[in-house]
Design a protein around this motif. Sequence first.
Motif, PDB file in Angstrom:
ATOM      1  N   PHE A   9       0.799  -1.222   0.000  1.00 22.19           N
ATOM      2  CA  PHE A   9       0.000   0.000   0.000  1.00 22.19           C
ATOM      3  C   PHE A   9       0.836   1.279   0.000  1.00 22.19           C
ATOM      4  O   PHE A   9       0.545   2.209  -0.769  1.00 22.19           O
ATOM      5  N   PRO A  10       1.894   1.392   0.830  1.00 25.58           N
ATOM      6  CA  PRO A  10       2.686   2.631   0.803  1.00 25.58           C
ATOM      7  C   PRO A  10       3.327   2.888  -0.565  1.00 25.58           C
ATOM      8  O   PRO A  10       3.342   4.030  -1.044  1.00 25.58           O
ATOM      9  N   LYS A  11       3.845   1.831  -1.200  1.00 24.68           N
ATOM     10  CA  LYS A  11       4.480   2.007  -2.512  1.00 24.68           C
ATOM     11  C   LYS A  11       3.447   2.355  -3.579  1.00 24.68           C
ATOM     12  O   LYS A  11       3.708   3.161  -4.480  1.00 24.68           O
ATOM     13  N   LEU A  12       2.258   1.748  -3.456  1.00 23.69           N
ATOM     14  CA  LEU A  12       1.192   2.084  -4.401  1.00 23.69           C
ATOM     15  C   LEU A  12       0.770   3.534  -4.236  1.00 23.69           C
ATOM     16  O   LEU A  12       0.539   4.251  -5.218  1.00 23.69           O
ATOM     17  N   ALA A  13       0.702   3.989  -2.990  1.00 30.19           N
ATOM     18  CA  ALA A  13       0.317   5.376  -2.720  1.00 30.19           C
ATOM     19  C   ALA A  13       1.308   6.352  -3.351  1.00 30.19           C
ATOM     20  O   ALA A  13       0.918   7.373  -3.926  1.00 30.19           O
ATOM     21  N   LEU A  14       2.600   6.039  -3.254  1.00 27.08           N
ATOM     22  CA  LEU A  14       3.614   6.900  -3.858  1.00 27.08           C
ATOM     23  C   LEU A  14       3.451   6.986  -5.369  1.00 27.08           C
ATOM     24  O   LEU A  14       3.676   8.049  -5.966  1.00 27.08           O
ATOM     25  N   ARG A  15       3.053   5.880  -5.983  1.00 23.18           N
ATOM     26  CA  ARG A  15       2.870   5.871  -7.426  1.00 23.18           C
ATOM     27  C   ARG A  15       1.586   6.579  -7.858  1.00 23.18           C
ATOM     28  O   ARG A  15       1.470   7.027  -8.993  1.00 23.18           O
ATOM     29  N   LEU A  16       0.634   6.664  -6.946  1.00 30.22           N
ATOM     30  CA  LEU A  16      -0.624   7.338  -7.255  1.00 30.22           C
ATOM     31  C   LEU A  16      -0.536   8.855  -7.089  1.00 30.22           C
ATOM     32  O   LEU A  16      -1.334   9.591  -7.682  1.00 30.22           O
ATOM     33  N   ILE A  17       0.428   9.314  -6.302  1.00 29.89           N
ATOM     34  CA  ILE A  17       0.532  10.746  -6.022  1.00 29.89           C
ATOM     35  C   ILE A  17       0.663  11.585  -7.298  1.00 29.89           C
ATOM     36  O   ILE A  17      -0.076  12.571  -7.467  1.00 29.89           O
ATOM     37  N   PRO A  18       1.572  11.251  -8.229  1.00 26.20           N
ATOM     38  CA  PRO A  18       1.660  12.073  -9.452  1.00 26.20           C
ATOM     39  C   PRO A  18       0.356  12.106 -10.235  1.00 26.20           C
ATOM     40  O   PRO A  18      -0.012  13.151 -10.793  1.00 26.20           O
ATOM     41  N   ALA A  19      -0.363  10.972 -10.276  1.00 24.80           N
ATOM     42  CA  ALA A  19      -1.633  10.937 -11.003  1.00 24.80           C
ATOM     43  C   ALA A  19      -2.675  11.825 -10.341  1.00 24.80           C
ATOM     44  O   ALA A  19      -3.424  12.550 -11.014  1.00 24.80           O
ATOM     45  N   VAL A  20      -2.712  11.798  -9.013  1.00 20.59           N
ATOM     46  CA  VAL A  20      -3.662  12.636  -8.279  1.00 20.59           C
ATOM     47  C   VAL A  20      -3.310  14.117  -8.460  1.00 20.59           C
ATOM     48  O   VAL A  20      -4.198  14.966  -8.635  1.00 20.59           O
ATOM     49  N   VAL A  21      -2.018  14.437  -8.448  1.00 24.43           N
ATOM     50  CA  VAL A  21      -1.582  15.818  -8.670  1.00 24.43           C
ATOM     51  C   VAL A  21      -2.016  16.287 -10.051  1.00 24.43           C
ATOM     52  O   VAL A  21      -2.489  17.423 -10.226  1.00 24.43           O
ATOM     53  N   LEU A  22      -1.866  15.419 -11.048  1.00 18.32           N
ATOM     54  CA  LEU A  22      -2.280  15.768 -12.408  1.00 18.32           C
ATOM     55  C   LEU A  22      -3.766  16.080 -12.465  1.00 18.32           C
ATOM     56  O   LEU A  22      -4.186  17.064 -13.093  1.00 18.32           O
ATOM     57  N   LEU A  23      -4.582  15.267 -11.808  1.00 23.65           N
ATOM     58  CA  LEU A  23      -6.021  15.525 -11.776  1.00 23.65           C
ATOM     59  C   LEU A  23      -6.322  16.866 -11.112  1.00 23.65           C
ATOM     60  O   LEU A  23      -7.204  17.610 -11.549  1.00 23.65           O
ATOM     61  N   GLY A  24      -5.564  17.174 -10.064  1.00 22.27           N
ATOM     62  CA  GLY A  24      -5.740  18.465  -9.402  1.00 22.27           C
ATOM     63  C   GLY A  24      -5.373  19.622 -10.315  1.00 22.27           C
ATOM     64  O   GLY A  24      -6.057  20.656 -10.330  1.00 22.27           O
ATOM     65  N   VAL A  25      -4.301  19.459 -11.073  1.00 24.16           N
ATOM     66  CA  VAL A  25      -3.884  20.499 -12.021  1.00 24.16           C
ATOM     67  C   VAL A  25      -4.958  20.718 -13.082  1.00 24.16           C
ATOM     68  O   VAL A  25      -5.277  21.859 -13.446  1.00 24.16           O
ATOM     69  N   LEU A  26      -5.537  19.633 -13.586  1.00 20.97           N
ATOM     70  CA  LEU A  26      -6.596  19.757 -14.589  1.00 20.97           C
ATOM     71  C   LEU A  26      -7.805  20.475 -14.014  1.00 20.97           C
ATOM     72  O   LEU A  26      -8.437  21.297 -14.693  1.00 20.97           O
ATOM     73  N   ALA A  27      -8.138  20.168 -12.762  1.00 19.04           N
ATOM     74  CA  ALA A  27      -9.258  20.842 -12.111  1.00 19.04           C
ATOM     75  C   ALA A  27      -8.973  22.339 -11.970  1.00 19.04           C
ATOM     76  O   ALA A  27      -9.860  23.183 -12.198  1.00 19.04           O
ATOM     77  N   PHE A  28      -7.728  22.686 -11.613  1.00 21.37           N
ATOM     78  CA  PHE A  28      -7.341  24.097 -11.482  1.00 21.37           C
ATOM     79  C   PHE A  28      -7.434  24.812 -12.828  1.00 21.37           C
ATOM     80  O   PHE A  28      -7.978  25.925 -12.915  1.00 21.37           O
ATOM     81  N   ILE A  29      -6.893  24.176 -13.863  1.00 19.09           N
ATOM     82  CA  ILE A  29      -6.928  24.788 -15.201  1.00 19.09           C
ATOM     83  C   ILE A  29      -8.365  25.009 -15.660  1.00 19.09           C
ATOM     84  O   ILE A  29      -8.708  26.060 -16.210  1.00 19.09           O
ATOM     85  N   SER A  30      -9.213  24.011 -15.411  1.00 21.25           N
ATOM     86  CA  SER A  30     -10.614  24.121 -15.810  1.00 21.25           C
ATOM     87  C   SER A  30     -11.288  25.309 -15.124  1.00 21.25           C
ATOM     88  O   SER A  30     -12.036  26.063 -15.745  1.00 21.25           O
TER      89      SER A  30
END
Length: 214
Positions: A9-30
């Motif tokens: 789980f901790p390693k999976l969470a680290l790999r998910l962080i960039p994807a979640v950040v990207l979604l946040g960036v898209l939400a900000f841009i929108s």
Amino acid sequence: MSVPIREQFPKLALRLIPAVVLLGVLAFISTRFDIAVASCTRDPLAIVDAPPYLGVLSNLGIILWSAAAAVCLFAFSLLSRRGASGDIRAFVLLGGLISLLLLLDDLYMLHEYFYTRLGIFEKLAFAGYGVLVLVYLIGFRRKIGDTRFVYLFCALGFFALSLIIDRLPETMLPMHHLFEDGSKFLGIVCWLSYQASVCLQCLEPARSAPESAG
């Protein structure tokens, strides 16, 4: 040996962080630029209601660029773990970074859209790419000589042919874009073939890896 769940789980969470950040960036841009979020998340063909064959060759090229970048970067990771020489790792890494750069340029039309809006002319962008490739060819000339370099030079030849055809009037050649984009596609095929063969040669102990000297 199985990996304990508590370690996964901790390693999976680290790999998910960039994807979640990207979604946040898209939400900000929108929100910031009043762009429909669907314009950034949906398939382009679905947005414009276009048939699935639209840009099929370009899409296949993107897949091959992605494969070349992934093969090189994964091989670089394995070579780093094995303690391979710095020159070998740099050779593979630069091949991957060039693949990644050209992938992003092809996918997001960097030299046709973004660079011009940043005041960077298309010719200057191509010159920058050319310098990067020259650094690769000259800096690793001895290693290239120990590999299947015919693949590499065929790739560069096809890319050059595509650029030449692009400068010709479209009325000069029948099916102009088939020759232009087809040459580029053949170049990508040769580029992927070369990078994959280099990575395989560097990773397989039974094969003779390129010399560690530059």
